[in-house]
Structure formats: C-alpha cells, structure tokens
Scaffold this active site. Structure first.
Site, short mmCIF file in Angstrom:
data_model
loop_
_atom_site.label_atom_id
_atom_site.label_comp_id
_atom_site.label_asym_id
_atom_site.label_seq_id
_atom_site.Cartn_x
_atom_site.Cartn_y
_atom_site.Cartn_z
N CYS A 1 0.84 -1.21 0.00
CA CYS A 1 0.00 0.00 0.00
C CYS A 1 0.88 1.26 0.00
CB CYS A 1 -0.90 -0.02 1.24
SG CYS A 1 -1.99 1.42 1.30
N CYS B 1 0.67 4.86 6.86
CA CYS B 1 0.06 4.73 8.20
C CYS B 1 1.04 4.03 9.15
CB CYS B 1 -1.24 3.94 8.10
SG CYS B 1 -2.31 4.54 6.77
N CYS C 1 0.50 0.34 10.31
CA CYS C 1 0.05 -0.70 9.39
C CYS C 1 1.19 -1.53 8.77
CB CYS C 1 -0.78 -0.09 8.28
SG CYS C 1 -1.49 -1.36 7.19
N CYS D 1 -16.44 -9.06 5.67
CA CYS D 1 -15.78 -7.78 5.38
C CYS D 1 -14.56 -8.00 4.49
CB CYS D 1 -15.29 -7.14 6.67
SG CYS D 1 -16.56 -6.91 7.91
N CYS E 1 -19.47 -6.00 3.75
CA CYS E 1 -18.74 -4.80 4.17
C CYS E 1 -17.46 -4.73 3.35
CB CYS E 1 -18.41 -4.89 5.66
SG CYS E 1 -17.44 -3.48 6.26
N CYS F 1 -19.25 2.11 8.88
CA CYS F 1 -18.47 1.46 9.93
C CYS F 1 -17.23 2.33 10.12
CB CYS F 1 -18.10 0.05 9.50
SG CYS F 1 -16.98 -0.79 10.64
N ARG G 1 -17.60 -2.49 18.14
CA ARG G 1 -16.87 -3.75 17.85
C ARG G 1 -15.53 -3.80 18.57
NH1 ARG G 1 -16.31 -4.45 11.95
NH2 ARG G 1 -18.50 -5.00 12.08
N1 SAM Z 1 -6.56 0.59 3.24
C1 SAM Z 1 -7.83 0.82 3.76
C2 SAM Z 1 -7.86 1.91 4.79
O1 SAM Z 1 -6.83 2.22 5.37
O2 SAM Z 1 -8.96 2.42 5.03
C3 SAM Z 1 -8.50 -0.42 4.36
C4 SAM Z 1 -7.66 -1.38 5.15
S1 SAM Z 1 -6.91 -0.75 6.63
C5 SAM Z 1 -5.84 -2.08 7.07
C6 SAM Z 1 -8.27 -0.79 7.79
C7 SAM Z 1 -8.01 -0.41 9.21
O3 SAM Z 1 -7.24 -1.40 9.86
C8 SAM Z 1 -7.24 0.86 9.51
O4 SAM Z 1 -8.00 2.01 9.38
C9 SAM Z 1 -6.84 0.64 10.95
O5 SAM Z 1 -7.85 1.12 11.82
C10 SAM Z 1 -6.78 -0.88 11.08
N2 SAM Z 1 -5.41 -1.35 11.34
C11 SAM Z 1 -4.42 -1.47 10.45
N3 SAM Z 1 -3.30 -1.92 11.03
C12 SAM Z 1 -3.59 -2.09 12.35
C13 SAM Z 1 -2.85 -2.52 13.47
N4 SAM Z 1 -1.56 -2.86 13.37
N5 SAM Z 1 -3.47 -2.59 14.66
C14 SAM Z 1 -4.77 -2.24 14.77
N6 SAM Z 1 -5.52 -1.82 13.74
C15 SAM Z 1 -4.94 -1.73 12.54
FE1 SF4 Z 2 -2.75 1.26 3.41
FE2 SF4 Z 2 -2.59 0.07 5.76
FE3 SF4 Z 2 -2.95 2.68 5.64
FE4 SF4 Z 2 -4.96 1.04 4.86
S1 SF4 Z 2 -4.12 1.25 6.92
S2 SF4 Z 2 -4.24 2.88 3.80
S3 SF4 Z 2 -3.74 -0.65 4.01
S4 SF4 Z 2 -1.14 1.56 4.91
#
Ligand code: SAM
Ligand code: SF4
Ligand code: DTB
Length: 327
Positions: free
Chosen positions: A67, A71, A74, A111, A142, A202, A274
């Site tokens: 990606c 973030c 992530c 989801c 979802c 959500c 949740r």
């Molecule tokens: N890429 C899209 C986005 O960011 O909206 C969808 C997938 S992203 C992985 C969805 C959510 O997963 C993020 O907004 C975050 O809240 C959660 N998430 C990702 N990594 C995480 C982590 N290490 N621990 C807890 N929640 C996490």
């Molecule tokens: Fe990409 Fe992870 Fe951020 Fe979603 S949470 S936008 S998958 S880097």
C-alpha cells in the site's frame, strides 16, 4: 462508609447538552471512576440492545500489502519493512469460498479489505462481483478499500454492499503524527460519500498508539458527532508489528481500553461497538468486561487482515462461557 453521591450526578451521559459532544465532555466520561463508568455503559447498553447478543464479522484481505500510504500502525505499507508479503488480488472464486466458510462458521457479516489508498476504477470493477456474490450467499457485506472517488460508493451500493468501513483512527490533532500521506479531511470526505450513497457506515479507530486520554476523547467525540452516527464502531487495540514505526509503542493499561469501549457505548448508544484488532492479546476476563461495557460485535475468524485473531473454537467457547450468542 457511603461513597459520594456526586459521581452519580455528573457528567451527563448519553445526551450532551449542546447536542454535540465536546472532547472535554468525552474526557470527563473517560475519567469517571472505573466501576461507575462500566456500570453506566452497561445500563445504556441494555436500553438499546439485548446484552446477550454479539454480532460476528469475518474479515478477508482481498489484496494484501504494497500500500502506498504510510500509516504508522500498518504492516501493509510500502514505507515499512514488515513480515507481510505482497499478494495479488484474490479471485472472485477464492473470495466466495472464504465467504461460504465464514457463513458455515456462523458469521453474519463478511468484510473485504484491500491495501489501497483507494480503488482505481478497474480495481473497483473487479470487487463488484465479489460484493454481489457474497450478498447472494445471504451474508451482510462490508468493504474497506480506502478513499473513494465520486461515483464509487454508488457502484458498491448498487452491487449490494451494506457497510463501508473507513476509520478516523485517532484524534484530528494526532493524525499527522501517525499518517503523512493523507489528511483527516480526506477521511471525512469519503465518509460523506459513503453516507451520500446510502451505505451504512463502519467507522472507528485505534487505541494504544502513544496517544493521551485527551486524544482518545478527541477521537470518540469525532465519531459521536458524525451525523448520523456510524452504525458500527470498531475499537482496535494496536497490534504492534515489527518494522512499523509504532512497533515500540508504549503499552497502554487494559483499563484505558475498557474505558474507551464504555465511552463509545455511552456516546453512541444505538451503534454496534466492535471489539476489534488486538483481541487475541486480551485475556478472556478483559474481553468479558468489554462486553459488559457495551461491546457487542467482534471479528470472528482465525485471521484479521494480516495478523492473528482468536481461533474460532476459542471464541465459541468464550461465548458459551459468557452465555453470548450471535444476533
Ligand atoms: N486501506 C484501507 C484503509 O486504510 O482504510 C483499508 C484497510 S486498513 C488495514 C483498515 C483499518 O485497519 C485501519 O484504518 C486501521 O484502523 C486498522 N489497522 C491497520 N493496522 C492495524 C494494526 N496494526 N493494529 C490495529 N488496527 C490496525
Ligand atoms: Fe494502506 Fe494500511 Fe494505511 Fe490502509 S491502513 S491505507 S492498508 S497503509
Ligand atoms: C477495523 O477497524 N479493523 C480491521 C478492519 N477494520 C478492516 C482491520 C484490523 C487490521 C489489523 C492488522 C492486520 O491484521 O493487518
């Protein structure tokens, strides 16, 4: 000796006087005596929901890793060197097989998540058949595909999507410490598009990213002030993945997580709250306290997107011990 009656009188729960929640009001709730807070949340929970029921959602990562967003939490970001291996998009058949298995295990919602900043039009087209077919199995659908452009939410809705997950993740003031490749406003813009298309929302966040209680109050206030409030509010506990900037985040006391769940319940009494990522690391008694404090939805299935979740059998056993059953 009797405790002071003051704790039972203020601050206001459930209805802020202004109609909107200020971060200060939310922080006052977070700072209530712990037992008082959990009690109030449990009380409001049963006014709006059957407290013996839990909604079960199964997650599948339809496109993993690579990606472009940065973030800090992530494992799927190209900016971080993590154990996640990039995988191409799943086929419709693979997704349907996963959805059938989820349904057979008792999940009510399926989801689909993708490691995108947002879907390109061709990507979105490929997901529409997945949504259609999963819906045809009789599951709620979802998707969490990142930022949406004009018209994309409408296409998802027309394909049979019920919910779009798009988290605000943290307080506005804290966002730039966690993510540099987009702004809070971008997330709010997509949430508006999702609502505009008639999809259910959500939207939640992550706890345990070195934030303060004031930051957690800021996040909950943002969520509670969305109009209408999100139907589903995932409260994630940070899963610390090696190679991410937050791998060494300060541990947060478990009581702060329970407080956050309780205040989400108090401020969003009609929403499903949740108990989301990080549940595998939570003792059963802590999860039980979260359910008492108003959590009434979980991710159900051995995996989240790239990290682990409690085994289905363990969750069945826990639900049986707590006399909880699916909605
Ligand atoms: N890429 C899209 C986005 O960011 O909206 C969808 C997938 S992203 C992985 C969805 C959510 O997963 C993020 O907004 C975050 O809240 C959660 N998430 C990702 N990594 C995480 C982590 N290490 N621990 C807890 N929640 C996490
Ligand atoms: Fe990409 Fe992870 Fe951020 Fe979603 S949470 S936008 S998958 S880097
Ligand atoms: C949400 O709030 N939590 C889920 C879902 N929405 C998409 C994702 C949790 C991801 C945890 C880290 C991982 O497994 O990669």
């Amino acid at each position: 000796m009797q405790s002071s009656p003051m704790v039972f009188q203020s601050p206001a729960t459930f209805h802020p006087e202004s109609g909107l929640w200020s971060a200060e009001e939310v922080e006052q709730l977070l700072s209530l005596p712990f037992m008082e807070l959990v009690y109030r949340a449990a009380e409001i929970h049963r006014q709006f929901f059957d407290p013996t029921k839990v909604q079960l959602s199964t997650l599948v990562s339809i496109k993993t890793g690579g990606c472009p967003e940065d973030c800090g939490y992530c494992p799927q970001s190209v900016h971080h060197d993590t154990p996640v291996e990039n995988q191409p998009m799943m086929t419709v058949e693979e997704v349907i097989a996963a959805a059938r298995a989820a349904k057979a295990n008792g999940a009510g919602r399926f989801c689909m998540g993708a490691a995108w900043r947002g879907p390109k039009d061709a990507d979105l087209e490929a997901t529409l058949a997945m949504v259609r077919e999963v819906k045809a199995l009789g599951l709620e659908t979802c998707a969490t595909f990142g930022l949406l452009r004009d018209g994309q939410a409408e296409k998802l809705k027309a394909a049979g999507l019920d919910y779009y997950n798009h988290n605000l993740d943290t307080a506005p003031e804290k966002y730039a410490d966690i993510i540099q490749t987009r702004e809070y406003e971008d997330r709010l813009d997509t949430l508006g598009k999702v609502r505009g298309a008639g999809l259910s929302v959500c939207c939640g966040g992550i706890v345990g990213m070195n934030e303060t209680r004031t930051d957690r109050a800021g996040l909950i206030a943002q969520l509670a002030n969305l109009d209408p409030q999100p139907e589903s509010v995932p409260i994630n506990s940070l899963v610390k993945v090696s190679g991410t900037p937050l791998e060494g985040a300060e541990p947060l006391d478990w009581t702060e997580f329970v407080r956050t769940v309780a205040v989400a319940r108090l401020t969003m009494p009609r929403s499903f709250i949740r108990l989301s990522a990080g549940r595998r690391e939570m003792p059963e008694a802590m999860q039980a306290l979260c359910f008492l404090a108003g959590a009434n939805s979980i991710f159900y299935g051995d995996k989240l997107l790239t990290t682990g979740n409690p085994e289905v059998d363990a969750d069945r056993t826990l639900m049986a011990k707590l006399d909880l059953s699916p909605f």
